[in-house]
Design a protein around this motif. Structure first.
Motif, short mmCIF file in Angstrom:
data_model
loop_
_atom_site.label_atom_id
_atom_site.label_comp_id
_atom_site.label_asym_id
_atom_site.label_seq_id
_atom_site.Cartn_x
_atom_site.Cartn_y
_atom_site.Cartn_z
N LEU A 1 0.82 -1.26 -0.26
CA LEU A 1 0.17 -0.12 -0.02
C LEU A 1 0.88 1.24 -0.02
CD1 LEU A 1 -2.85 -1.07 2.69
CD2 LEU A 1 -2.79 -1.10 0.01
N GLY A 2 2.10 1.39 0.44
CA GLY A 2 2.95 2.26 0.58
C GLY A 2 3.42 2.65 -0.77
N LEU A 3 3.69 1.62 -1.45
CA LEU A 3 4.01 1.78 -3.06
C LEU A 3 3.22 2.34 -3.81
CD1 LEU A 3 6.87 1.32 -4.55
CD2 LEU A 3 5.94 -0.90 -5.35
N MET A 4 1.87 1.91 -3.46
CA MET A 4 0.68 2.39 -4.34
C MET A 4 0.68 3.95 -3.97
SD MET A 4 -3.10 1.38 -3.76
CE MET A 4 -3.42 2.09 -1.73
N LEU B 1 -8.60 -4.63 5.04
CA LEU B 1 -7.71 -4.64 3.88
C LEU B 1 -8.47 -3.39 3.27
CD1 LEU B 1 -6.89 -8.23 3.15
CD2 LEU B 1 -5.23 -6.63 3.99
N SER B 2 -9.81 -3.37 3.10
CA SER B 2 -10.48 -2.72 2.04
C SER B 2 -10.18 -1.14 2.65
CB SER B 2 -11.85 -2.73 1.94
OG SER B 2 -11.97 -3.87 1.43
N ALA B 3 -10.38 -1.02 3.92
CA ALA B 3 -10.47 0.19 4.57
C ALA B 3 -8.97 0.87 4.59
CB ALA B 3 -10.81 0.27 6.07
N ALA B 4 -8.06 0.01 4.69
CA ALA B 4 -6.50 0.38 4.61
C ALA B 4 -6.16 0.88 3.17
CB ALA B 4 -5.63 -0.94 5.12
N ALA B 5 -6.70 0.23 2.34
CA ALA B 5 -6.24 0.53 0.62
C ALA B 5 -7.01 2.13 0.47
CB ALA B 5 -7.01 -0.48 -0.07
N VAL B 6 -8.22 2.28 1.04
CA VAL B 6 -8.94 3.40 0.72
C VAL B 6 -8.08 4.61 1.57
CG1 VAL B 6 -10.80 4.78 1.02
CG2 VAL B 6 -10.99 2.36 0.44
N ALA B 7 -7.80 4.41 2.64
CA ALA B 7 -6.99 5.16 3.40
C ALA B 7 -5.50 5.53 2.92
CB ALA B 7 -6.86 4.64 4.98
N ALA B 8 -4.97 4.61 2.11
CA ALA B 8 -3.86 4.69 1.39
C ALA B 8 -3.89 5.54 0.04
CB ALA B 8 -3.03 3.39 1.25
N GLY B 9 -4.95 5.92 -0.05
CA GLY B 9 -5.21 6.74 -1.33
C GLY B 9 -5.67 5.79 -2.53
N ALA B 10 -6.06 4.75 -2.60
CA ALA B 10 -6.59 4.07 -3.75
C ALA B 10 -7.91 4.55 -4.34
CB ALA B 10 -6.95 2.50 -3.23
N ASP B 11 -7.79 4.72 -5.42
CA ASP B 11 -8.93 5.28 -6.38
C ASP B 11 -9.87 4.29 -6.43
OD1 ASP B 11 -8.03 8.20 -6.80
OD2 ASP B 11 -6.21 7.00 -7.64
N GLY B 12 -9.46 2.97 -6.33
CA GLY B 12 -10.75 2.14 -6.44
C GLY B 12 -10.22 0.65 -5.86
N LEU B 13 -11.18 -0.34 -5.71
CA LEU B 13 -10.66 -1.60 -4.94
C LEU B 13 -11.08 -2.45 -6.24
CD1 LEU B 13 -12.12 -1.18 -1.48
CD2 LEU B 13 -9.77 -0.70 -2.20
N VAL B 14 -10.36 -3.43 -6.42
CA VAL B 14 -10.54 -4.80 -7.16
C VAL B 14 -10.86 -5.92 -6.36
CG1 VAL B 14 -9.76 -6.30 -9.07
CG2 VAL B 14 -9.12 -3.80 -9.14
N VAL B 15 -12.01 -6.54 -6.07
CA VAL B 15 -12.45 -7.43 -5.27
C VAL B 15 -12.89 -8.71 -5.65
CG1 VAL B 15 -12.88 -5.57 -3.59
CG2 VAL B 15 -14.60 -6.68 -4.78
N GLY B 16 -13.11 -9.55 -4.99
CA GLY B 16 -13.54 -11.03 -5.70
C GLY B 16 -15.14 -10.78 -6.09
N GLY B 17 -15.50 -11.68 -6.52
CA GLY B 17 -16.95 -11.59 -7.25
C GLY B 17 -18.18 -11.96 -6.28
N SER B 18 -17.87 -12.38 -5.11
CA SER B 18 -18.79 -12.57 -4.26
C SER B 18 -19.64 -11.42 -3.80
CB SER B 18 -18.39 -13.55 -3.03
OG SER B 18 -17.65 -12.61 -2.18
N ALA B 19 -20.93 -11.56 -3.43
CA ALA B 19 -21.48 -10.43 -2.82
C ALA B 19 -20.93 -10.00 -1.41
CB ALA B 19 -23.10 -10.84 -2.55
#
Length: 300
Positions: A129-132, A172-190
């Motif tokens: 996430l730091g590299l992101m 994990l999702s929250a950490a990615a958004v907090a790190a500045g992700a413009d989007g999350l790619v996740v698995g296909g489950s609901a």
């Protein structure tokens, strides 16, 4: 790719990656997983799939016809002929980082795509996430966090169920958004998509700056902030109930005016535009709501 570091925005179907709230992508298809080629790609891709990764150049006509964006997968970021062919499709291109690649090497692949005349480039990282964050700052390009391989897994499963995995996925999702992700790619489950969308709503509303340009966009941004606010108020009420049980004197009789004034003063440091005078009645209402709830629960 622009040589300046203005904020890039890439339209990916109906999504605008890099502008405002983070997006959630749950339909990423890799044609490499089962070694598909050519005609097989047309069978495996449904119309409107958000992202597709080719197994080879023969897959590109099907991807161009059915997908909204194409992925340069981490396993083939050195396949220059295929990268050139992907860039020529005219679709948005998501560039994954090869696990051993440096930041410069990763950005170099993105620059190669742009040099081929396609500036619709998005970066994608799955581990660091730091590299992101560094890539976002160095390039100005949108960055996706790929959590599809680990969002619902846990190294320490909860006994008798998957609660620990659910919690880890949300973290994990929250950490990615907090790190500045413009989007999350996740698995296909609901469940995985729900976790990611909740993280985008709550963490994004708190940490991601937004500048909506239309009334509808502004109202959606307010809705996200209100959702985060409701969640925090509910959590505060729960903690206030615990406090009442721990105090020597609980309930309204146990209120501490000096502590409440200090609380409002600290909040005013975070919200100087509102200031103490406006925050004081808001926090009084919040405190009283928590006390009423604690009393109601005590009578049950």
């Amino acid at each position: 790719m622009s040589s300046t570091l203005e904020r890039h925005v890439v339209a990916l179907g109906g999504l605008r990656v890099g502008e405002g709230p983070a997006v959630v992508i749950s339909d990423r298809v890799s044609l490499r997983e089962r070694g598909g080629r050519g005609a097989d790609a047309a069978e495996r891709l449904r119309d409107g799939v958000t992202l597709a990764e080719p197994a080879g150049a023969a897959d590109l006509p099907a991807i161009a016809a059915r997908a909204r964006g194409v992925v340069i997968g981490s396993a083939w970021t050195r396949d220059i002929p295929l990268i050139r062919a992907v860039a020529a499709l005219g679709l948005p291109v998501v560039v994954e980082r090869r696990p051993s690649a440096t930041l410069e090497e990763w950005l170099g692949v993105a620059a190669y795509v742009a040099a081929e005349g396609n500036d619709q480039v998005i970066l994608c990282e799955s581990a660091d996430l730091g590299l992101m964050r560094a890539a976002r700052e160095a390039s100005g390009l949108p960055v996706l966090a790929d959590l599809s391989g680990n969002i619902s897994t846990s190294p320490d499963p909860a006994p008798g169920g998957g609660a620990q995995g659910v919690r880890l996925g949300a973290e994990l999702s929250a950490a990615a958004v907090a790190a500045g992700a413009d989007g999350l790619v996740v698995g296909g489950s609901a469940e995985e998509r729900a976790l990611a969308e909740e993280a985008v709503t709550l963490v994004g509303a708190l940490l991601r700056p937004e500048a909506p340009g239309t009334l509808a966009d502004c109202r959606q941004a307010i809705d996200r902030v209100d959702a985060a606010l409701a969640t925090l108020l509910e959590r505060r009420a729960e903690l206030a109930g615990i406090v009442q049980r721990l105090k020597p004197v609980g309930g309204f009789a146990g209120r501490d005016p000096a502590r409440e004034r200090a609380l409002v003063a600290r909040m005013a440091q975070r919200a100087p535009e509102l200031g103490e005078a406006r925050l004081a009645p808001v926090m009084n209402a919040v405190i009283e709501a928590g006390l009423h709830l604690a009393e109601e629960r005590a009578r049950r």
